[in-house]
Design a protein around this motif. Structure first.
Motif, short mmCIF file in Angstrom:
data_model
loop_
_atom_site.label_atom_id
_atom_site.label_comp_id
_atom_site.label_asym_id
_atom_site.label_seq_id
_atom_site.Cartn_x
_atom_site.Cartn_y
_atom_site.Cartn_z
N ASP A 1 0.80 -1.22 0.00
CA ASP A 1 0.00 0.00 0.00
C ASP A 1 0.84 1.28 0.00
O ASP A 1 0.72 2.13 0.87
CB ASP A 1 -0.97 0.00 1.20
CG ASP A 1 -1.94 -1.18 1.12
OD1 ASP A 1 -3.00 -1.02 0.51
OD2 ASP A 1 -1.61 -2.26 1.64
N ILE A 2 1.66 1.40 -1.03
CA ILE A 2 2.46 2.62 -1.20
C ILE A 2 1.52 3.78 -1.57
O ILE A 2 1.64 4.89 -1.06
CB ILE A 2 3.53 2.41 -2.31
CG1 ILE A 2 4.45 1.23 -1.93
CG2 ILE A 2 4.36 3.67 -2.52
CD1 ILE A 2 5.18 0.61 -3.12
N LEU B 1 9.45 4.67 -0.25
CA LEU B 1 9.79 3.55 -1.14
C LEU B 1 11.27 3.60 -1.51
O LEU B 1 11.95 2.57 -1.52
CB LEU B 1 8.91 3.58 -2.39
CG LEU B 1 9.22 2.50 -3.45
CD1 LEU B 1 9.02 1.09 -2.90
CD2 LEU B 1 8.36 2.71 -4.71
N ARG B 2 11.78 4.79 -1.79
CA ARG B 2 13.21 4.94 -2.12
C ARG B 2 14.09 4.44 -0.97
O ARG B 2 15.07 3.74 -1.18
CB ARG B 2 13.54 6.42 -2.40
CG ARG B 2 13.04 6.90 -3.74
CD ARG B 2 13.59 8.29 -4.06
NE ARG B 2 12.97 8.80 -5.27
CZ ARG B 2 12.05 9.77 -5.31
NH1 ARG B 2 11.66 10.36 -4.18
NH2 ARG B 2 11.51 10.16 -6.45
N ASP C 1 -1.72 -1.99 -4.45
CA ASP C 1 -2.01 -0.57 -4.21
C ASP C 1 -0.74 0.26 -4.22
O ASP C 1 -0.45 1.02 -3.29
CB ASP C 1 -2.76 -0.36 -2.88
CG ASP C 1 -4.23 -0.75 -2.96
OD1 ASP C 1 -4.67 -1.21 -4.03
OD2 ASP C 1 -4.95 -0.58 -1.95
N CYS C 2 0.05 0.14 -5.29
CA CYS C 2 1.31 0.90 -5.33
C CYS C 2 1.08 2.35 -5.75
O CYS C 2 1.91 3.21 -5.46
CB CYS C 2 2.34 0.19 -6.22
SG CYS C 2 1.96 0.26 -7.96
N ALA D 1 7.59 1.72 6.48
CA ALA D 1 6.77 0.52 6.61
C ALA D 1 7.18 -0.47 5.53
O ALA D 1 6.58 -0.54 4.47
CB ALA D 1 5.29 0.87 6.49
N PHE D 2 8.25 -1.22 5.80
CA PHE D 2 8.65 -2.30 4.90
C PHE D 2 9.43 -3.30 5.74
O PHE D 2 9.69 -3.05 6.93
CB PHE D 2 9.50 -1.78 3.73
CG PHE D 2 10.86 -1.28 4.11
CD1 PHE D 2 11.99 -2.10 4.00
CD2 PHE D 2 11.05 0.02 4.57
CE1 PHE D 2 13.25 -1.63 4.35
CE2 PHE D 2 12.31 0.50 4.92
CZ PHE D 2 13.42 -0.33 4.81
N GLY D 3 9.76 -4.42 5.17
CA GLY D 3 10.50 -5.41 5.94
C GLY D 3 11.30 -6.33 5.05
O GLY D 3 11.14 -6.33 3.82
#
Length: 311
Positions: A7-8, A34-35, A56-57, A285-287
């Motif tokens: 969900d970006i 995102l970067r 949902d990018c 929010a990433f992993g």
């Protein structure tokens, strides 16, 4: 290891709010987050094998401003800096911007051309791949049953609309107000019988070959890893396919920006990732998930918690 993000919802727009009007959405900032994620993943080589983008990018706002193509190009350009493949699943916001027929011809179509085990019939975007021996990833198409992204005169649209109307008498089909089963709203979707049959065959193969399987789709399929609204329409059907096999260790989803997690009664981990779009600029929010013989370890960044998932 592999990267995960959901969900970006990028748009070149001022911050806004969710449909309820009280949760802030950082449209422009999401591209910067995102970067940061891509930079962190790129540093993980040679361990990092691929990245899963859970749908949902880009945001539906782009359709209204005529910016859909440009926004998608920007997101794909950032992801294109990665030295590994990115696998995409499609969410509702993809369909606010593009028809299903158009999405097939964009960089969001990560289904391998001429995949050995053919995908389910028609335009379903489900596929699977094996990045390492004894390990398989299945990408599900959670909007296979949906009125989003399809021509109103198509049989699948008609079938989906019938199902939706049966369960949702509201004038606004995006409203769960008063519904006994509030997941039956237009911004959700489900899995066709053809996709479920195909999924069952893939898992049968993985059982026979003693593989561990990770499944991903945009919509959560377990009520304990979601709220009651954000679930796939026929989540029970997908769950029963998974539970009739031994091989699935984890189901990854997006859609619910708050995230969620549960370990179900069959020992399957259901991880719903927090959405980038509602993440403030100073966080993320990433992993990255590290896969071992008997467990997966999630190293979360920002709003996503670390987690050990044994199997």
């Amino acid at each position: 290891a592999f990267g995960v993000i959901a969900d970006i919802q990028y748009a070149d727009a001022e911050d806004g709010y969710d449909f309820g009007g009280y949760r802030r959405r950082y449209y422009r900032q999401s591209l910067n987050l995102l970067r940061d994620a891509v930079e962190a993943w790129a540093a993980e080589r040679p361990l990092l094998a691929f990245v899963l983008q859970l749908g949902d990018c880009i945001d539906g706002l782009n359709a209204r401003s005529g910016e859909a193509e440009g926004a998608l190009e920007q997101v794909l350009a950032v992801l294109g800096r990665l030295p590994v493949p990115v696998h995409h699943t499609w969410g509702n916001h993809e369909f606010y911007n593009f028809s299903r027929a158009r999405l097939v011809h964009t960089g969001l179509n990560s289904r391998p051309a001429g995949a050995t085990a053919g995908p389910p019939a028609g335009d379903c975007q489900a596929y699977h791949f094996s990045p390492a021996p004894q390990f398989r990833v299945v990408v599900l198409d959670a909007y296979d049953l949906s009125i989003l992204g399809r021509e109103p005169d198509s049989p699948r649209y008609q079938e989906s609309l019938r199902l939706l109307r049966e369960k949702n008498p509201n004038d606004n089909l995006n409203s769960p107000a008063g519904l006994e089963e509030p997941r039956f709203v237009e911004f959700n979707g489900g899995f066709s019988q053809a996709q479920l049959d195909w999924f069952n065959e893939v898992l049968k193969f993985s059982d026979e070959n003693e593989e561990k399987v990770v499944v991903m789709g945009h919509l959560p399929i377990h009520p304990d890893a979601s709220d009651r609204v954000c679930l796939a329409w026929n989540y029970e059907d997908a769950l029963s396919v998974i539970h009739s096999h031994q091989c699935v260790v984890c189901f990854l989803a997006g859609h619910l920006h708050d995230g969620g997690y549960c370990l179900d009664s069959h020992g399957v981990h259901h991880l719903t990732l927090e959405g980038v779009i509602e993440t403030p600029p100073e966080s993320n929010a990433f992993g990255t998930i590290y896969v071992y013989e008997d467990k997966m370890i999630l190293k979360g960044r920002g709003r996503i918690s670390d987690r050990v998932m044994h199997f």
